[in-house]
Motif scaffolding. Structure first.
Motif, PDB file in Angstrom:
ATOM      1  N   THR A 193       0.833  -1.206   0.000  1.00  0.00           N
ATOM      2  CA  THR A 193       0.000   0.000   0.000  1.00  0.00           C
ATOM      3  C   THR A 193       0.862   1.247   0.000  1.00  0.00           C
ATOM      4  OG1 THR A 193      -1.746  -1.162   1.218  1.00  0.00           O
ATOM      5  CG2 THR A 193      -1.810   1.252   1.235  1.00  0.00           C
ATOM      6  N   GLU A 194       1.947   1.228   0.790  1.00  0.00           N
ATOM      7  CA  GLU A 194       2.823   2.400   0.860  1.00  0.00           C
ATOM      8  C   GLU A 194       3.464   2.684  -0.501  1.00  0.00           C
ATOM      9  OE1 GLU A 194       6.975   3.913   2.974  1.00  0.00           O
ATOM     10  OE2 GLU A 194       6.079   1.988   3.564  1.00  0.00           O
ATOM     11  N   VAL A 195       3.951   1.647  -1.163  1.00  0.00           N
ATOM     12  CA  VAL A 195       4.589   1.826  -2.472  1.00  0.00           C
ATOM     13  C   VAL A 195       3.575   2.336  -3.493  1.00  0.00           C
ATOM     14  CG1 VAL A 195       5.626   0.601  -4.419  1.00  0.00           C
ATOM     15  CG2 VAL A 195       6.441   0.180  -2.094  1.00  0.00           C
ATOM     16  N   ALA A 196       2.358   1.762  -3.482  1.00  0.00           N
ATOM     17  CA  ALA A 196       1.325   2.211  -4.422  1.00  0.00           C
ATOM     18  C   ALA A 196       1.003   3.687  -4.212  1.00  0.00           C
ATOM     19  CB  ALA A 196       0.059   1.370  -4.252  1.00  0.00           C
ATOM     20  N   LEU A 197       0.937   4.132  -2.956  1.00  0.00           N
ATOM     21  CA  LEU A 197       0.644   5.542  -2.665  1.00  0.00           C
ATOM     22  C   LEU A 197       1.797   6.443  -3.093  1.00  0.00           C
ATOM     23  CD1 LEU A 197      -1.073   5.165   0.826  1.00  0.00           C
ATOM     24  CD2 LEU A 197      -2.160   5.873  -1.323  1.00  0.00           C
ATOM     25  N   ARG A 198       3.043   5.966  -2.911  1.00  0.00           N
ATOM     26  CA  ARG A 198       4.186   6.766  -3.344  1.00  0.00           C
ATOM     27  C   ARG A 198       4.218   6.903  -4.867  1.00  0.00           C
ATOM     28  NH1 ARG A 198       9.423   4.333  -1.020  1.00  0.00           N
ATOM     29  NH2 ARG A 198       8.203   2.708  -0.013  1.00  0.00           N
ATOM     30  N   VAL A 238      -4.326   5.879  -7.379  1.00  0.00           N
ATOM     31  CA  VAL A 238      -3.851   4.496  -7.349  1.00  0.00           C
ATOM     32  C   VAL A 238      -4.638   3.643  -8.340  1.00  0.00           C
ATOM     33  CG1 VAL A 238      -3.662   2.412  -5.919  1.00  0.00           C
ATOM     34  CG2 VAL A 238      -3.010   4.636  -4.977  1.00  0.00           C
ATOM     35  N   GLU A 239      -5.960   3.930  -8.436  1.00  0.00           N
ATOM     36  CA  GLU A 239      -6.814   3.154  -9.345  1.00  0.00           C
ATOM     37  C   GLU A 239      -6.421   3.326 -10.800  1.00  0.00           C
ATOM     38  OE1 GLU A 239      -7.858   5.117  -6.951  1.00  0.00           O
ATOM     39  OE2 GLU A 239      -8.841   3.770  -5.534  1.00  0.00           O
ATOM     40  N   GLU A 240      -5.771   4.453 -11.128  1.00  0.00           N
ATOM     41  CA  GLU A 240      -5.325   4.657 -12.504  1.00  0.00           C
ATOM     42  C   GLU A 240      -4.035   3.907 -12.800  1.00  0.00           C
ATOM     43  OE1 GLU A 240      -5.836   8.882 -13.977  1.00  0.00           O
ATOM     44  OE2 GLU A 240      -6.530   9.122 -11.922  1.00  0.00           O
ATOM     45  N   ILE A 241      -3.325   3.488 -11.754  1.00  0.00           N
ATOM     46  CA  ILE A 241      -2.077   2.738 -11.940  1.00  0.00           C
ATOM     47  C   ILE A 241      -2.330   1.232 -11.899  1.00  0.00           C
ATOM     48  CG2 ILE A 241       0.290   2.423 -11.143  1.00  0.00           C
ATOM     49  CD1 ILE A 241       0.079   5.043  -9.651  1.00  0.00           C
ATOM     50  N   PHE A 242      -3.205   0.808 -10.983  1.00  0.00           N
ATOM     51  CA  PHE A 242      -3.440  -0.621 -10.792  1.00  0.00           C
ATOM     52  C   PHE A 242      -4.937  -0.927 -10.788  1.00  0.00           C
ATOM     53  CE2 PHE A 242       0.366   0.475  -8.250  1.00  0.00           C
ATOM     54  CZ  PHE A 242       1.313  -0.250  -8.966  1.00  0.00           C
ATOM     55  N   GLN A 243      -5.291  -2.059 -11.383  1.00  0.00           N
ATOM     56  CA  GLN A 243      -6.656  -2.557 -11.338  1.00  0.00           C
ATOM     57  C   GLN A 243      -6.617  -4.057 -11.066  1.00  0.00           C
ATOM     58  OE1 GLN A 243      -8.852  -1.574 -14.859  1.00  0.00           O
ATOM     59  NE2 GLN A 243      -8.431   0.617 -14.704  1.00  0.00           N
ATOM     60  N   LEU A 244      -7.651  -4.538 -10.407  1.00  0.00           N
ATOM     61  CA  LEU A 244      -7.720  -5.981 -10.140  1.00  0.00           C
ATOM     62  C   LEU A 244      -7.851  -6.741 -11.453  1.00  0.00           C
ATOM     63  CD1 LEU A 244     -10.123  -6.000  -7.064  1.00  0.00           C
ATOM     64  CD2 LEU A 244      -7.668  -6.488  -7.066  1.00  0.00           C
ATOM     65  N   ALA A 245      -7.003  -7.726 -11.630  1.00  0.00           N
ATOM     66  CA  ALA A 245      -6.969  -8.457 -12.896  1.00  0.00           C
ATOM     67  C   ALA A 245      -8.225  -9.275 -13.128  1.00  0.00           C
ATOM     68  CB  ALA A 245      -5.738  -9.364 -12.938  1.00  0.00           C
ATOM     69  N   HIS A 246      -8.894  -9.707 -12.042  1.00  0.00           N
ATOM     70  CA  HIS A 246     -10.068 -10.557 -12.235  1.00  0.00           C
ATOM     71  C   HIS A 246     -11.327  -9.744 -12.525  1.00  0.00           C
ATOM     72  CE1 HIS A 246     -10.403  -9.670  -7.858  1.00  0.00           C
ATOM     73  NE2 HIS A 246     -11.692  -9.645  -8.136  1.00  0.00           N
TER      74      HIS A 246
END
Length: 366
Positions: free
Chosen positions: A46-51, A60-68
């Motif tokens: 979580t810390e890395v995603a926020l950084r 964060v949602e624009e960088i990562f999304q749940l693959a399923h």
């Protein structure tokens, strides 16, 4: 095994112009760690995603999304711009709000890649079902009708790596979109009927916050007729002759208002011109193509779209086309890049090469 997250980190990093080493330095990660996150083989804390979110200036949602979840649903505000909904949409964040813009497949200068399929609801929101692969998030959203802005959009993408969402629409629609916070920049050519002044009275009337007008170019508006002018049309008054099929621009466009004013100066109304009331072309190029094909016998558009098709071009007016920027956007890097681009002599020469443009004042405050 199947990655738990779908990562858009590589595309966002490339848009920022950073290497893995540079982004790693900014967020305190090694190049190898970033490579693993970008490929989806490593799930960030979580810390890395926020950084990463903070460094790239996106959620964060624009960088990562749940693959399923191959087609997540997102709610966005209806911008009122672009193609009709339900249909394909682009998404962008302007003024801290998420907006949906309809995509018009008939616009060759627009971005054809969609973020998803948008369906409007009764409360003014758009439910957007995401596509599997989406284009980069727009850095800048511009509304206006000048075909020459395509040169600026291309320059900013090529030289600055910026994603520019350009929505083709009439001047009043563009200005109203700026007023409600749906775009960063509006392109306008609107004459005030009382003072005869261009743009400033309209901006003061419509936009409720401080804004800056930037000169783009003075262009030539003209009556376009068939090659050789077989009907002998000499001026705006001839459009009222019986049997002439006139193609008008859409309500709210500067071109439609110009025709209305020119007719009034000759004691005529739009009702006396066949086609004035019941036709509405969406852009200058549409008018030119209709006259070239014979679908219309006359229409008003800029010289730059009529001359290359060999059409007859009858001078009507020289108009200042300006870009209006909300002052609270002037510090945005993408807006700064746009204003810098407009001052480039090479870009000015590209615009003037289209014919019918005087871009001597391009980039200066209007």
């Amino acid at each position: 095994s199947t990655p738990a997250l779908r990562s858009f980190l590589k595309a966002l990093r490339a848009r920022a112009g950073w290497s893995q080493t540079e982004l790693g330095r900014r967020v305190g990660l090694t190049r190898q760690s970033l490579s693993a996150i970008e490929s989806g083989t490593s799930v960030p804390s979580t810390e890395v995603a926020l950084r990463l979110s903070e460094a790239l200036g996106v959620s964060v949602e624009e960088i990562f999304q749940l693959a399923h979840r191959p087609h997540p649903i997102e709610l966005a505000e209806a911008s009122g711009l672009g193609g009709k909904l339900p249909g394909r949409v682009r998404l962008a964040r302007v003024s801290g709000r998420r907006w949906a813009y309809g995509l018009d497949l008939g616009d060759p200068s627009g971005s054809l890649a969609a973020d998803g399929i948008g369906t409007p609801d009764e409360e003014g929101w758009v439910r957007v079902r995401h596509m599997d692969e989406r284009p980069p998030e727009p850095d800048l959203v511009v509304a206006g009708c000048d075909p020459a802005f395509g040169l600026v959009r291309e320059y900013l993408q090529r030289e600055r790596g910026l994603e520019v969402l350009w929505i083709r629409t009439g001047s009043r629609s563009a200005l109203e979109a700026l007023a409600r916070g749906a775009v960063h920049v509006a392109g306008v050519h609107l004459r005030d009927s009382e003072s005869g002044a261009y743009n400033r009275p309209w901006v003061e009337r419509v936009v409720p916050f401080p804004s800056t007008r930037i000169a783009f170019a003075t262009w030539e508006q003209a009556i376009l007729v068939a090659p050789g002018n077989p009907l002998g049309i000499q001026g705006i008054g001839d459009l009222a002759r019986p049997g002439i099929r006139f193609l008008n621009r859409e309500p709210g466009s500067g071109s439609r208002a110009l025709v209305e004013t020119a007719l009034a100066e000759r004691g005529l109304t739009g009702e006396e011109v066949p086609g004035f009331v019941d036709t509405a072309a969406d852009r200058h190029e549409t008018v030119a193509r209709a006259v070239a094909s014979g679908a219309a016998q006359a229409g008003v558009a800029i010289r730059a779209v009529g001359q290359p098709l060999g059409l007859g071009v009858l001078h009507l007016a020289d108009e200042p086309y300006e870009l209006v920027v909300a002052d609270h956007f002037l510090e945005l890097p993408a807006v700064g890049a746009l204003l810098d681009a407009l001052l480039r002599p090479a870009l000015r020469r590209q615009v003037e090469a289209l014919t019918g443009y005087d871009a001597a004042a391009m980039g200066r405050p209007a």
